[in-house]
Design an enzyme around this catalytic site. Structure first.
Site, PDB file in Angstrom:
ATOM      1  N   GLY A  46      -2.941  -9.542  -6.319  1.00  0.00           N
ATOM      2  CA  GLY A  46      -1.798  -9.418  -5.424  1.00  0.00           C
ATOM      3  C   GLY A  46      -1.502 -10.615  -4.539  1.00  0.00           C
ATOM      4  O   GLY A  46      -0.350 -10.899  -4.227  1.00  0.00           O
ATOM      5  N   GLU A 101      -5.508 -12.582   1.406  1.00  0.00           N
ATOM      6  CA  GLU A 101      -5.224 -11.229   0.920  1.00  0.00           C
ATOM      7  C   GLU A 101      -3.712 -11.014   0.824  1.00  0.00           C
ATOM      8  O   GLU A 101      -2.950 -11.683   1.522  1.00  0.00           O
ATOM      9  CB  GLU A 101      -5.778 -10.207   1.924  1.00  0.00           C
ATOM     10  CG  GLU A 101      -7.157  -9.684   1.622  1.00  0.00           C
ATOM     11  CD  GLU A 101      -7.174  -8.580   0.575  1.00  0.00           C
ATOM     12  OE1 GLU A 101      -6.188  -8.453  -0.191  1.00  0.00           O
ATOM     13  OE2 GLU A 101      -8.174  -7.857   0.512  1.00  0.00           O
ATOM     14  N   ASP A 102      -3.300 -10.054   0.018  1.00  0.00           N
ATOM     15  CA  ASP A 102      -1.887  -9.675   0.001  1.00  0.00           C
ATOM     16  C   ASP A 102      -1.576  -8.702   1.136  1.00  0.00           C
ATOM     17  O   ASP A 102      -0.592  -8.836   1.836  1.00  0.00           O
ATOM     18  CB  ASP A 102      -1.476  -9.083  -1.364  1.00  0.00           C
ATOM     19  CG  ASP A 102      -2.371  -7.935  -1.821  1.00  0.00           C
ATOM     20  OD1 ASP A 102      -3.383  -7.624  -1.143  1.00  0.00           O
ATOM     21  OD2 ASP A 102      -2.063  -7.341  -2.861  1.00  0.00           O
ATOM     22  N   ASP A 105      -4.771  -2.840   4.345  1.00  0.00           N
ATOM     23  CA  ASP A 105      -4.306  -1.461   4.478  1.00  0.00           C
ATOM     24  C   ASP A 105      -5.382  -0.695   5.256  1.00  0.00           C
ATOM     25  O   ASP A 105      -5.401  -0.735   6.485  1.00  0.00           O
ATOM     26  CB  ASP A 105      -4.085  -0.950   3.043  1.00  0.00           C
ATOM     27  CG  ASP A 105      -3.535   0.449   2.960  1.00  0.00           C
ATOM     28  OD1 ASP A 105      -2.890   0.895   3.909  1.00  0.00           O
ATOM     29  OD2 ASP A 105      -3.749   1.120   1.928  1.00  0.00           O
ATOM     30  N   PHE A 154       4.359   2.704   1.248  1.00  0.00           N
ATOM     31  CA  PHE A 154       3.907   2.033   0.037  1.00  0.00           C
ATOM     32  C   PHE A 154       4.908   0.936  -0.296  1.00  0.00           C
ATOM     33  O   PHE A 154       6.107   1.190  -0.379  1.00  0.00           O
ATOM     34  CB  PHE A 154       3.773   3.028  -1.113  1.00  0.00           C
ATOM     35  CG  PHE A 154       3.132   2.408  -2.309  1.00  0.00           C
ATOM     36  CD1 PHE A 154       1.759   2.207  -2.350  1.00  0.00           C
ATOM     37  CD2 PHE A 154       3.900   1.998  -3.394  1.00  0.00           C
ATOM     38  CE1 PHE A 154       1.157   1.608  -3.451  1.00  0.00           C
ATOM     39  CE2 PHE A 154       3.300   1.401  -4.498  1.00  0.00           C
ATOM     40  CZ  PHE A 154       1.932   1.207  -4.523  1.00  0.00           C
ATOM     41  N   ASP A 161       1.696  -4.539  -6.369  1.00  0.00           N
ATOM     42  CA  ASP A 161       2.026  -3.857  -7.621  1.00  0.00           C
ATOM     43  C   ASP A 161       2.004  -2.343  -7.529  1.00  0.00           C
ATOM     44  O   ASP A 161       1.439  -1.760  -6.598  1.00  0.00           O
ATOM     45  CB  ASP A 161       1.024  -4.257  -8.701  1.00  0.00           C
ATOM     46  CG  ASP A 161      -0.306  -3.530  -8.543  1.00  0.00           C
ATOM     47  OD1 ASP A 161      -0.864  -3.587  -7.430  1.00  0.00           O
ATOM     48  OD2 ASP A 161      -0.753  -2.898  -9.512  1.00  0.00           O
TER      49      ASP A 161
HETATM   50  P1  IMP Z   1      -7.466  -1.719   1.674  1.00  0.00           P
HETATM   51  O1  IMP Z   1      -8.831  -1.929   1.123  1.00  0.00           O
HETATM   52  O2  IMP Z   1      -7.165  -0.246   1.862  1.00  0.00           O
HETATM   53  O3  IMP Z   1      -7.156  -2.534   2.894  1.00  0.00           O
HETATM   54  O4  IMP Z   1      -6.453  -2.112   0.534  1.00  0.00           O
HETATM   55  C1  IMP Z   1      -6.239  -3.353   0.103  1.00  0.00           C
HETATM   56  C2  IMP Z   1      -5.656  -3.335  -1.280  1.00  0.00           C
HETATM   57  O5  IMP Z   1      -4.943  -2.134  -1.582  1.00  0.00           O
HETATM   58  C3  IMP Z   1      -4.638  -4.437  -1.382  1.00  0.00           C
HETATM   59  O6  IMP Z   1      -5.250  -5.644  -1.767  1.00  0.00           O
HETATM   60  C4  IMP Z   1      -3.654  -3.895  -2.399  1.00  0.00           C
HETATM   61  O7  IMP Z   1      -4.057  -4.261  -3.692  1.00  0.00           O
HETATM   62  C5  IMP Z   1      -3.733  -2.408  -2.247  1.00  0.00           C
HETATM   63  N1  IMP Z   1      -2.608  -1.850  -1.451  1.00  0.00           N
HETATM   64  C6  IMP Z   1      -2.660  -1.355  -0.197  1.00  0.00           C
HETATM   65  N2  IMP Z   1      -1.452  -0.930   0.216  1.00  0.00           N
HETATM   66  C7  IMP Z   1      -0.624  -1.196  -0.812  1.00  0.00           C
HETATM   67  C8  IMP Z   1       0.794  -0.997  -0.976  1.00  0.00           C
HETATM   68  O8  IMP Z   1       1.542  -0.507  -0.102  1.00  0.00           O
HETATM   69  N3  IMP Z   1       1.306  -1.404  -2.168  1.00  0.00           N
HETATM   70  C9  IMP Z   1       0.556  -1.956  -3.168  1.00  0.00           C
HETATM   71  N4  IMP Z   1      -0.759  -2.156  -3.041  1.00  0.00           N
HETATM   72  C10 IMP Z   1      -1.344  -1.774  -1.875  1.00  0.00           C
END
Ligand code: IMP
Length: 179
Positions: A46, A101-102, A105, A154, A161
């Protein structure tokens, strides 16, 4: 395969370009005294779009590698488990690391990756992310460079993606499953 609605544009191309330029300027200034090249670690897949636009604007010496780790498995929610699919091969011990990072979350992936990179004993680790969803945080993560703080929705596009699709959209959209 679930069908997706692109509900609304959240961050447009111009806004992304402007913000990326600002972040690059800040990063160039922050690392201007670095004595060794900065080790850039880009999180696949991402963050690739954001990272490439950002890196083209960096004037500091840099080396680049990739990791792939995710807590997401093509669904609308995080599973809470982080798995490493690809590790770095570049030596980062004693260097300044910038993790790209992208989106942050829940914070699980970023905190896991930071802890993982710390085992290599770098001099410092900073985190840059295009997007941050603070309302979803389950672990506190210190973010040094944030592109945009966004609401709990989302999102897709500019690297983000759904089931590997939509990454190539040049802007970020809020999306939902078609009912
Ligand atoms: P975390 O570990 O929950 O912080 O999530 C990080 C990863 O979840 C990111 O690198 C994304 O690949 C994915 N992600 C989190 N939110 C979204 C979203 O809204 N759309 C798409 N991918 C997401």
């Amino acid at each position: 395969m679930t069908e997706i609605n692109l509900d609304r544009l959240l961050v447009g191309r111009d806004e992304i370009e402007r913000r990326v330029a600002e972040l690059a300027e800040q990063i160039n200034a922050d690392y201007s005294d670095a004595t060794t090249p900065v080790s850039i670690v880009v999180v696949l897949k991402g963050a690739v779009f954001f990272a490439m636009d950002l890196l083209r604007r960096l004037s500091i010496p840099a080396r680049i590698d990739f990791v792939q780790a995710s807590s997401y498995h093509g669904s609308f929610d995080s599973t809470g488990e982080v798995t490493l699919q690809k590790d770095i091969t570049m030596a980062i011990g004693g260097t300044d690391v910038l993790l790209i990072e992208d989106i942050v979350d829940t914070g699980l992936t970023a905190s896991w990756l930071i802890e993982h990179l710390e085992t290599h004993r770098p001099r410092s680790i900073r985190l840059a992310t295009l997007l941050s969803k603070p309302d979803r945080r389950r672990l506190p993560v210190h973010i040094d460079y944030t592109g945009f703080v966004i609401p709990d929705a989302f999102v897709l596009g500019y690297g983000l993606d759904f089931e590997e699709g939509y990454r190539h959209l040049p802007e970020v959209y809020v999306a939902s499953p078609k009912s």
